[in-house]
Design a protein around this motif. Structure first.
Motif, mmCIF file in Angstrom:
data_model
loop_
_atom_site.group_PDB
_atom_site.id
_atom_site.type_symbol
_atom_site.label_atom_id
_atom_site.label_comp_id
_atom_site.label_asym_id
_atom_site.label_seq_id
_atom_site.Cartn_x
_atom_site.Cartn_y
_atom_site.Cartn_z
ATOM 1 N N UNK A 99 3.162 -3.662 -4.257
ATOM 2 C CA UNK A 99 3.936 -4.114 -4.213
ATOM 3 C C UNK A 99 5.272 -4.400 -5.696
ATOM 4 N N UNK A 100 5.516 -4.883 -5.834
ATOM 5 C CA UNK A 100 6.302 -4.324 -7.299
ATOM 6 C C UNK A 100 5.952 -5.873 -8.158
ATOM 7 N N UNK A 101 5.522 -6.635 -8.050
ATOM 8 C CA UNK A 101 4.560 -7.275 -8.644
ATOM 9 C C UNK A 101 3.100 -7.044 -8.944
ATOM 10 N N UNK A 102 2.630 -7.047 -9.897
ATOM 11 C CA UNK A 102 1.368 -6.802 -10.618
ATOM 12 C C UNK A 102 0.124 -7.402 -8.858
ATOM 13 N N UNK A 103 -0.595 -6.686 -9.070
ATOM 14 C CA UNK A 103 -1.944 -7.017 -7.836
ATOM 15 C C UNK A 103 -3.010 -6.204 -8.696
ATOM 16 N N UNK A 104 -4.242 -6.771 -7.520
ATOM 17 C CA UNK A 104 -5.583 -6.250 -8.571
ATOM 18 C C UNK A 104 -5.834 -4.876 -7.069
ATOM 19 N N UNK A 105 -5.963 -3.777 -8.104
ATOM 20 C CA UNK A 105 -5.882 -2.095 -7.340
ATOM 21 C C UNK A 105 -6.572 -2.386 -5.802
ATOM 22 N N UNK A 106 -8.380 -3.008 -5.918
ATOM 23 C CA UNK A 106 -9.028 -3.572 -4.689
ATOM 24 C C UNK A 106 -8.238 -4.129 -3.770
ATOM 25 N N UNK A 107 -7.418 -4.430 -3.696
ATOM 26 C CA UNK A 107 -7.084 -5.780 -2.790
ATOM 27 C C UNK A 107 -5.225 -5.029 -2.138
ATOM 28 N N UNK A 108 -4.567 -4.258 -2.832
ATOM 29 C CA UNK A 108 -3.558 -3.118 -2.145
ATOM 30 C C UNK A 108 -4.648 -1.975 -1.448
ATOM 31 N N UNK A 109 -5.908 -1.156 -2.029
ATOM 32 C CA UNK A 109 -6.830 -0.239 -1.190
ATOM 33 C C UNK A 109 -7.190 -1.454 0.133
ATOM 34 N N UNK A 110 -7.898 -2.891 0.315
ATOM 35 C CA UNK A 110 -8.197 -3.527 1.104
ATOM 36 C C UNK A 110 -6.568 -3.918 1.970
ATOM 37 N N UNK A 111 -6.010 -3.560 1.209
ATOM 38 C CA UNK A 111 -4.281 -4.348 2.752
ATOM 39 C C UNK A 111 -4.301 -2.552 3.313
ATOM 40 N N UNK A 112 -4.502 -1.131 2.830
ATOM 41 C CA UNK A 112 -4.169 -0.058 3.434
ATOM 42 C C UNK A 112 -5.707 -0.281 4.146
ATOM 43 N N UNK A 113 -6.700 -0.161 4.145
ATOM 44 C CA UNK A 113 -7.972 -0.279 5.289
ATOM 45 C C UNK A 113 -7.662 -1.284 6.349
ATOM 46 N N UNK A 114 -7.402 -2.240 6.038
ATOM 47 C CA UNK A 114 -6.300 -3.144 6.756
ATOM 48 C C UNK A 114 -5.598 -2.880 8.209
ATOM 49 N N UNK A 115 -4.633 -1.385 7.937
ATOM 50 C CA UNK A 115 -3.858 -1.209 8.568
ATOM 51 C C UNK A 115 -3.917 0.370 9.096
ATOM 52 N N UNK A 162 -12.682 -0.834 -11.829
ATOM 53 C CA UNK A 162 -11.779 -1.075 -10.773
ATOM 54 C C UNK A 162 -11.301 -2.434 -10.629
ATOM 55 N N UNK A 163 -12.101 -3.238 -11.102
ATOM 56 C CA UNK A 163 -11.976 -4.529 -9.903
ATOM 57 C C UNK A 163 -10.951 -5.399 -11.147
ATOM 58 N N UNK A 164 -10.614 -4.841 -11.873
ATOM 59 C CA UNK A 164 -10.432 -5.059 -13.178
ATOM 60 C C UNK A 164 -8.613 -5.273 -13.478
ATOM 61 N N UNK A 165 -8.377 -3.363 -12.806
ATOM 62 C CA UNK A 165 -7.172 -3.137 -12.583
ATOM 63 C C UNK A 165 -7.035 -3.569 -11.807
ATOM 64 N N UNK A 166 -5.049 -3.646 -12.880
ATOM 65 C CA UNK A 166 -3.635 -4.597 -11.848
ATOM 66 C C UNK A 166 -3.001 -3.316 -11.825
ATOM 67 N N UNK A 167 -2.284 -3.546 -10.380
ATOM 68 C CA UNK A 167 -1.334 -2.028 -10.305
ATOM 69 C C UNK A 167 -0.312 -2.613 -9.609
ATOM 70 N N UNK A 168 0.780 -1.924 -9.507
ATOM 71 C CA UNK A 168 2.198 -2.368 -9.096
ATOM 72 C C UNK A 168 3.499 -1.057 -8.963
ATOM 73 N N UNK A 169 3.597 -1.523 -7.720
ATOM 74 C CA UNK A 169 5.491 0.420 -7.710
ATOM 75 C C UNK A 169 5.602 0.034 -9.041
ATOM 76 N N UNK A 170 5.849 2.045 -9.562
ATOM 77 C CA UNK A 170 6.864 2.040 -10.898
ATOM 78 C C UNK A 170 8.397 1.790 -10.711
ATOM 79 N N UNK A 171 9.397 1.756 -10.842
ATOM 80 C CA UNK A 171 10.416 2.251 -10.992
ATOM 81 C C UNK A 171 11.366 0.646 -10.873
#
Length: 258
Positions: A199-215, A249-258
């Motif tokens: 997303x455009x807001x900050x999310x845990x990196x592990x949560x982003x990957x977990x969502x990909x794994x779920x789909x 890994x579990x402390x990292x937060x990520x978001x889409x650039x731009x």
């Protein structure tokens, strides 16, 4: 089949599930895990494999596949060779699903054991609600499958062993088509899915990957180790922004650039 049986698994989790499932009936069965991220990167040369892991884990060193010795690739396979020399009177049972990960494992087993005269069998574990993941099966489901092991013919062993050098040399991703054909795909082929779930807001990196794994494609489940490596690449390329990456890994937060 006559005892003893040596069961080979591509992950620690699936091997442990069979141990738990057999329980008191473990006599006559030896279970060995040969963990690796078989779907990705070169698999023939230990030096190249070690370099692959060094590069892959540069972004998130704490996301290695459980049980994998990244400093000594194929150490588990070498231990298998030593075990077979010490106890040669065994029958080998290779466990797999129809995923690219497990089919590559089956190819590698036939290649590594090409010079062995020991009988080989296979257990093809069926999907669970369409998901080709051995770990999705509880111990009580895996244990009865021992009786369904089927012989690997000499011709099929030769065919799989002969195909392995080409399969294993690739730097890309190995996945099975819906028809069960092992195919090579670009290492970046799932990047668009990572970006779509970031997303455009900050999310845990592990949560982003977990969502990909779920789909993801249930025929070829994506591991966290694979997705973390690709996420690190997208961060380095500026497509994704990251915070607290130095903390792991579990402390990292990520978001889409731009």
């Amino acid at each position: 089949m006559t005892h003893p049986l040596l069961h080979l698994f591509p992950s620690e989790g699936s091997a442990e599930a069979l141990r738990a499932g057999l329980g008191p009936g473990l006599d006559g069965h030896r279970i060995m895990a040969l963990p690796e991220l078989y779907a990705v990167g070169p698999l023939r040369d230990a030096g190249r494999r070690s370099d692959f892991w060094r590069r892959w884990l540069a972004g998130f060193p704490d996301t290695a596949e459980p049980g994998v010795d990244t400093a000594r690739p194929f150490a588990a396979w070498d231990a298998l060779d030593s075990h077979l020399l010490e106890q040669p009177q065994q029958q080998i049972v290779v466990w797999h699903t129809g995923s690219g990960q497990d089919q590559t494992f089956l190819h590698m087993a036939c290649h590594r054991l090409a010079g062995s005269l020991l009988p080989m069998h296979e257990v093809s574990v069926p999907p669970v609600q369409g998901l080709y993941n051995m770990g999705a099966n509880p111990p009580r489901v895996l244990a009865p499958l021992v009786a369904r092991a089927t012989p690997l013919s000499a011709s099929r062993r030769r065919q799989l062993a002969a195909a392995f050098p080409t399969v294993a040399a690739a730097e890309g991703l190995r996945e099975c088509s819906q028809e069960g054909v092992l195919e090579l795909r670009a290492i970046s082929c799932h990047d668009h899915e990572i970006l779509a779930h970031c997303p455009r807001e900050w999310w845990p990196a592990a949560r982003v990957c977990g969502n990909v794994m779920g789909h993801d494609d249930m025929r070829n489940p994506l591991s966290e180790a694979f997705l973390a490596g690709r996420l690190a690449k997208l961060i380095d390329e500026g497509h994704i922004e990251a915070r607290h990456r130095h903390a792991g890994w579990h402390a990292t937060r990520v978001r889409r650039a731009g």
